[in-house]
Design a protein around this motif. Structure first.
Motif, PDB file in Angstrom:
ATOM      1  N   LYS A 115       0.917  -1.287   0.153  1.00 47.37           N
ATOM      2  CA  LYS A 115       0.207  -0.011  -0.035  1.00 47.37           C
ATOM      3  C   LYS A 115       0.799   1.149   0.172  1.00 47.37           C
ATOM      4  CE  LYS A 115      -3.538  -2.457   2.338  1.00 47.37           C
ATOM      5  NZ  LYS A 115      -4.260  -3.034   3.427  1.00 47.37           N
ATOM      6  N   ARG A 132      -8.491   9.807  -0.544  1.00 47.93           N
ATOM      7  CA  ARG A 132      -8.533   8.393  -1.117  1.00 47.93           C
ATOM      8  C   ARG A 132      -7.190   7.817  -1.492  1.00 47.93           C
ATOM      9  NH1 ARG A 132     -13.775   6.587  -2.927  1.00 47.93           N
ATOM     10  NH2 ARG A 132     -12.944   4.478  -2.701  1.00 47.93           N
ATOM     11  N   ASN A 133      -6.743   6.884  -1.347  1.00 49.35           N
ATOM     12  CA  ASN A 133      -5.677   6.213  -1.924  1.00 49.35           C
ATOM     13  C   ASN A 133      -5.645   6.103  -3.510  1.00 49.35           C
ATOM     14  OD1 ASN A 133      -3.354   4.819  -0.057  1.00 49.35           O
ATOM     15  ND2 ASN A 133      -5.413   4.177   0.820  1.00 49.35           N
ATOM     16  N   GLY A 157      -8.073  -6.762  -4.273  1.00 49.82           N
ATOM     17  CA  GLY A 157      -9.069  -5.919  -3.209  1.00 49.82           C
ATOM     18  C   GLY A 157      -9.127  -6.578  -1.965  1.00 49.82           C
ATOM     19  N   TRP A 160      -7.333  -5.036   0.930  1.00 47.94           N
ATOM     20  CA  TRP A 160      -7.752  -3.674   1.397  1.00 47.94           C
ATOM     21  C   TRP A 160      -8.907  -3.540   2.256  1.00 47.94           C
ATOM     22  CZ3 TRP A 160      -5.306   0.920   0.308  1.00 47.94           C
ATOM     23  CH2 TRP A 160      -4.388   0.988  -0.845  1.00 47.94           C
ATOM     24  N   ARG A 161      -9.778  -4.478   2.105  1.00 47.33           N
ATOM     25  CA  ARG A 161     -11.142  -4.614   2.691  1.00 47.33           C
ATOM     26  C   ARG A 161     -11.285  -5.468   3.872  1.00 47.33           C
ATOM     27  NH1 ARG A 161     -12.589  -6.296  -2.687  1.00 47.33           N
ATOM     28  NH2 ARG A 161     -12.405  -8.632  -3.090  1.00 47.33           N
ATOM     29  N   PHE A 196      -6.931   0.443  10.105  1.00 40.61           N
ATOM     30  CA  PHE A 196      -8.063   0.156   9.559  1.00 40.61           C
ATOM     31  C   PHE A 196      -9.373   0.121  10.627  1.00 40.61           C
ATOM     32  CE2 PHE A 196     -10.185  -0.967   5.324  1.00 40.61           C
ATOM     33  CZ  PHE A 196     -11.533  -1.234   5.890  1.00 40.61           C
ATOM     34  N   ASP A 222      -4.754   3.407   5.302  1.00 40.47           N
ATOM     35  CA  ASP A 222      -5.166   1.950   5.009  1.00 40.47           C
ATOM     36  C   ASP A 222      -6.488   1.953   4.986  1.00 40.47           C
ATOM     37  OD1 ASP A 222      -4.379  -0.444   4.600  1.00 40.47           O
ATOM     38  OD2 ASP A 222      -4.792  -1.059   6.593  1.00 40.47           O
ATOM     39  N   ARG A 225      -9.951   2.999   1.013  1.00 35.51           N
ATOM     40  CA  ARG A 225      -9.883   2.017  -0.257  1.00 35.51           C
ATOM     41  C   ARG A 225      -9.889   2.835  -1.629  1.00 35.51           C
ATOM     42  NH1 ARG A 225     -14.577  -1.000   0.225  1.00 35.51           N
ATOM     43  NH2 ARG A 225     -15.287   0.762   1.690  1.00 35.51           N
ATOM     44  N   SER A 247     -11.729  -5.339  -7.071  1.00 39.51           N
ATOM     45  CA  SER A 247     -11.507  -3.976  -6.618  1.00 39.51           C
ATOM     46  C   SER A 247     -11.623  -3.855  -5.447  1.00 39.51           C
ATOM     47  CB  SER A 247     -12.580  -3.091  -7.421  1.00 39.51           C
ATOM     48  OG  SER A 247     -13.791  -3.407  -7.065  1.00 39.51           O
ATOM     49  N   ALA A 248     -10.960  -3.048  -4.549  1.00 41.18           N
ATOM     50  CA  ALA A 248     -11.016  -2.537  -3.216  1.00 41.18           C
ATOM     51  C   ALA A 248     -12.245  -1.766  -2.688  1.00 41.18           C
ATOM     52  CB  ALA A 248      -9.889  -1.656  -2.882  1.00 41.18           C
ATOM     53  N   ALA A 249     -12.768  -1.062  -3.806  1.00 41.24           N
ATOM     54  CA  ALA A 249     -14.033  -0.539  -3.471  1.00 41.24           C
ATOM     55  C   ALA A 249     -14.688  -0.480  -4.817  1.00 41.24           C
ATOM     56  CB  ALA A 249     -13.803   1.202  -2.981  1.00 41.24           C
TER      57      ALA A 249
END
Length: 489
Positions: A115, A132-133, A157, A160-161, A196, A222, A225, A247-249
């Motif tokens: 990240k 956002r990242n 993803g 990230w989540r 997170f 972190d 996302r 995808s992370a989001a």
């Protein structure tokens, strides 16, 4: 006449021209003069990323090599940047004008789980400016840009989540816990990191309020996302043939773009993917979405235009769109408008789409405070099977029950924050299996109005629930429900 509340728990009953307050009619429209999107064009000049040292070993970080290839082609006036077969690990890719990033069959762009490679940046979260990242693939103020081919774009993803224990099998949960991260104090939610967890449990905001910059959010980086593919204020954008996944989001997010085409792509996210939307078309003009297959963790094909006052100030509706020949499997909704629709949406045609197992079919949602006008939405030849909730759904009380909207204005008065949903025509709709056929809940001060539904056959557990609507017309509608169905209370 405006109906306040009406339950229609219909079993094996056909309607012919059942009309509520039919003094008005929806404006005439044509399926022959449909919206069009201009297509990008590229020089045939092709450069392979291997020419700049890229390695397909799934380990070497190829970010610099890919950017060198993009820069070289851009300086030559544009062309094709070729990603050959292989597993290409990379950090974020920033696109440039006149570039067609072409992924060969069996080519995978796998975005790094490191990240630190993703810079904190100004972006948007659900229609509002936010930290956002950096997105794995992004472009801003571009013209003539594409991602094409038969390869795969994988956002990695899962690193990230967060995920709740109830969303996984026992084996998957054990594997997730063993992978690292931290658990919520009750042991039922897995977080990627302590940072997170802290941001989530303390309900920290990521919004960029006056005086704040992305650097001010370093202590919760972190948690921020990224959306997988974001094109912001671009013209002549093409996504074709590629699989976008994990995808992370949100997965595909064109924002304030003009002449957008998304053709024959596949979008995949796990069912547990929080904010795992397939496509969020936000404040875009002239767009075509066709031949796509989606299997995602949230809304599938979604129309947005900003949120609340910020969206109204932007004042850019999503308009002039054609959505046809698409298949949606898992997803919270097949075709969705909202809930961030404060800039409005209009002149959108949805044709020949199939929804298989989505939570809802045609889904429209908003709430007091959004504002915006959603109108001239047309859908026909829509086929649904095993819809978990409503086949056709309108709700202007979306999210009201949640604490985050607990302070939302509940006064029954018309003001700039009053959402307007009106003038729509749905025809040739077939649904085999739904919890409820039709749900419409408008506002007392602003009923949902001028909606025509005709030539529909829906098999559902219950029929219709209608509250606060004006001129809702049903023509040749056949609802099939259990013989002893009861009105929904």
């Amino acid at each position: 006449m405006i109906f306040k509340k009406r339950f229609l728990p219909i079993a094996m009953m056909a309607f012919h021209s059942l009309t509520v307050a039919a003094q008005k009619t929806v404006e005439n429209y044509s399926w022959t003069n449909l919206p069009k999107a201009q297509q990008p064009a590229f020089k045939r000049d092709t450069v392979r990323i291997t020419a700049y040292g890229a390695q397909p070993d799934g380990h070497t970080l190829n970010t610099d090599a890919i950017h060198k290839a993009i820069d070289a082609v851009n300086k030559q006036g544009g062309g094709v940047v070729m990603v050959p077969p292989g597993l290409w690990m990379t950090g974020p890719i920033v696109m440039k004008s006149n570039i067609n990033l072409h992924l060969s069959e069996n080519a995978t762009l796998l975005f790094t789980p490191d990240k630190t490679q993703y810079a904190l940046t100004e972006g948007f979260y659900e229609g509002k400016s936010a930290a956002r990242n950096q997105s794995p693939i992004s472009g801003i103020n571009l013209e003539n840009v594409a991602i094409t081919g038969k390869g795969i774009v994988d956002g990695n993803g899962d690193v990230w989540r967060a995920v709740h224990k109830s969303q996984l099998t026992e084996g998957q949960w054990k594997e997730k816990v063993a992978s690292g991260g931290v658990l919520k104090d009750d042991g039922k939610t897995w977080y990627p990191s302590e940072q997170f967890k802290k941001a989530s449990t303390e309900n920290k905001s990521m919004l960029l309020t006056p005086g704040k910059t992305p650097k001010d959010f370093a202590d919760m980086k972190d948690f921020l996302r990224p959306n997988l593919v974001v094109f912001n204020n671009c013209k002549k954008v093409l996504l074709e043939g590629v699989t976008f996944q994990n995808s992370a989001a949100w997965c595909i997010h064109p924002l304030m773009c003009q002449d957008l085409t998304i053709r024959n792509v596949r979008v995949e996210n796990p069912e547990y993917a929080h904010n795992g939307d397939g496509m969020d078309i936000e404040s875009c003009k002239n767009f075509l979405i066709e031949g796509c297959t989606l299997d995602v963790g949230d809304d599938a094909i979604c129309i947005k235009s900003g949120k609340d006052e910020e969206g109204r100030k932007r004042g850019m509706p999503t308009e002039n769109g054609l959505i046809r020949n698409n298949i949606v499997y898992n997803g919270h909704g097949g075709f969705v408008v909202g809930s961030e629709m404060s800039g409005g949406a209009r002149n959108i045609f949805v044709q020949n789409c199939t929804f298989m197992g989505t939570d809802k079919g045609l889904r429209f949602k908003s709430v007091r405070g959004r504002g915006g006008v959603v109108e001239k939405i047309y859908a026909k030849d829509i086929y649904m099977k095993d819809i978990a909730q409503e086949a056709v759904f309108f709700d202007l009380f979306y999210f009201v029950k949640f604490a985050t909207d607990g302070a939302r204005d509940m006064r029954e008065e018309v003001n700039e924050g009053t959402p307007v949903f009106r003038d729509m025509h749905f025809e040739n709709i077939v649904c085999n299996g739904a919890s409820k056929a039709v749900f419409i809940r408008g506002l007392a001060e602003m009923p949902i109005k001028n909606i025509i539904m005709e030539n529909m056959v829906i098999t559902a557990d219950t029929g219709m629930e209608l509250t606060d609507g004006d001129n809702i017309q049903f023509k040749n509608v056949h609802l099939i429900t259990p013989e002893k169905s009861q009105a929904v209370k």
